[in-house]
Design an enzyme around this catalytic site. Sequence first.
Site, short mmCIF file in Angstrom:
data_model
loop_
_atom_site.label_atom_id
_atom_site.label_comp_id
_atom_site.label_asym_id
_atom_site.label_seq_id
_atom_site.Cartn_x
_atom_site.Cartn_y
_atom_site.Cartn_z
N GLU A 1 2.00 -2.26 7.06
CA GLU A 1 0.91 -2.27 6.20
C GLU A 1 -0.38 -2.95 7.12
OE1 GLU A 1 -0.71 -5.47 3.96
OE2 GLU A 1 1.20 -6.30 4.01
N ALA B 1 0.23 -5.19 -8.17
CA ALA B 1 0.60 -4.08 -8.20
C ALA B 1 1.90 -3.65 -7.21
CB ALA B 1 0.05 -2.88 -7.98
N ASP B 2 2.12 -4.68 -6.35
CA ASP B 2 3.38 -4.46 -5.40
C ASP B 2 4.66 -4.40 -6.15
OD1 ASP B 2 1.41 -4.85 -3.54
OD2 ASP B 2 2.56 -6.73 -2.65
N LYS C 1 4.45 -14.39 -1.20
CA LYS C 1 3.37 -15.38 -0.87
C LYS C 1 3.66 -16.52 -1.71
CE LYS C 1 0.65 -12.16 -0.55
NZ LYS C 1 -0.32 -11.26 -0.88
N1 PSU Z 1 1.19 -10.61 3.15
C1 PSU Z 1 0.52 -11.35 4.14
N2 PSU Z 1 -1.09 -11.02 4.11
C2 PSU Z 1 -1.46 -10.33 3.41
C3 PSU Z 1 -0.73 -9.57 2.37
C4 PSU Z 1 0.63 -10.14 2.19
O1 PSU Z 1 1.09 -12.02 4.95
O2 PSU Z 1 -2.54 -10.10 3.46
C5 PSU Z 1 -1.26 -8.63 1.27
C6 PSU Z 1 -0.39 -7.38 1.22
O3 PSU Z 1 -1.08 -6.26 1.60
C7 PSU Z 1 -0.08 -7.48 -0.21
C8 PSU Z 1 -1.44 -8.07 -0.88
O4 PSU Z 1 0.23 -6.29 -0.74
O5 PSU Z 1 -1.74 -9.01 -0.02
C9 PSU Z 1 -1.20 -8.39 -2.42
O6 PSU Z 1 -2.33 -8.33 -2.71
P1 PSU Z 1 -2.40 -8.72 -4.35
O7 PSU Z 1 -2.08 -10.00 -4.71
O8 PSU Z 1 -4.09 -8.52 -4.64
O9 PSU Z 1 -1.97 -7.37 -5.13
#
Ligand code: PSU
Length: 302
Positions: free
Chosen positions: A23, A139-140, A157
């Site tokens: 990604e 949305a993942d 996370k």
């Molecule tokens: N894991 C990491 N660093 C990141 C992310 C994940 O170590 O920056 C990113 C990924 O791209 C994940 C996104 O899909 O954060 C999720 O963001 P949100 O919570 O806005 O959906």
Amino acid sequence: MTLVVSEEVREAVHARRPVVALESTIIAHGLPRPRNLRVALELEEAVRQEGAVPATIAVLDGQPRVGLDKEQLERIANEEGIRKLGHRDLPLAVAAGASGATTVSATALLAALAGVRVFATGGLGGVHRQWTVTQDESADLGLLARTRITVVCAGVKSILDVPATLQRLETLGVAVAGYGTDRFPGFYLSDSGHPVDWTLDSPEQVADVMRAQDALGGPGSALVVANPVPEAEQLDPELHARVLADALHACEAEAITGQAVTPFLLDYLVRHTEGASLNANLAAVRGNVRLAARIAAAWARA
Ligand code: PSU
Ligand code: MN
């Protein structure tokens, strides 16, 4: 959609050689400059060392791309105005001719469309703390419920509500297995404090599950391979707990919402742990990328 697959990736997919999707949000919005570009290049190199082809995914000038060259990686790492794109943003970015980094959800979708089955990342998005108030759930999760892909990650996370996220993955029907552990990893930490129901111990076992998914022909959902950061490289759990509490406070105090929440919290942790969280994050991603390459190789041998 006008998906542009690099020649190297296209040939490898066609010949059933191992390919690993990577990604780009972690590069553009998850890691500080200038380290982000070095990491992007290093991760691609790690995939190659394990005998697989890296396919970093992003949208450039309205073109969704699977497999970036060095110049394109540099744009993602350094260009101002690179957006953060979840899967819902893809058609908007394409029509607008915009450039953006893809999150887990957008990357998984584009990888699957390109025929790439294995994907490595750091930590998945998930259900945020305060969900009952904000309804903030990445949305993942929904995308992984609908996409046949194997995601190697260090759990979700730790800024999230981990048990709620595990529950959502169960509700959504996403398969989750610990790699070499019966504990769900905690991203910066080897153990989130929560168990997993299944343990897989080798790339071949993971490939067996992928084959079983296809043979069963159930809903086209993902397989999450939760691979812990080695204990020696994890963030000190006490430091983690303390700084995370501060980070969540700051997020609320500064009224950060929506897409900005995750980058804000990750950045806060980096700044308030003297980079220790960054090192743990990178150790986790590196391990995931190498494991994903070995899984892709086992899958290609199948
Ligand atoms: N894991 C990491 N660093 C990141 C992310 C994940 O170590 O920056 C990113 C990924 O791209 C994940 C996104 O899909 O954060 C999720 O963001 P949100 O919570 O806005 O959906
Ligand atoms: Mn969110």
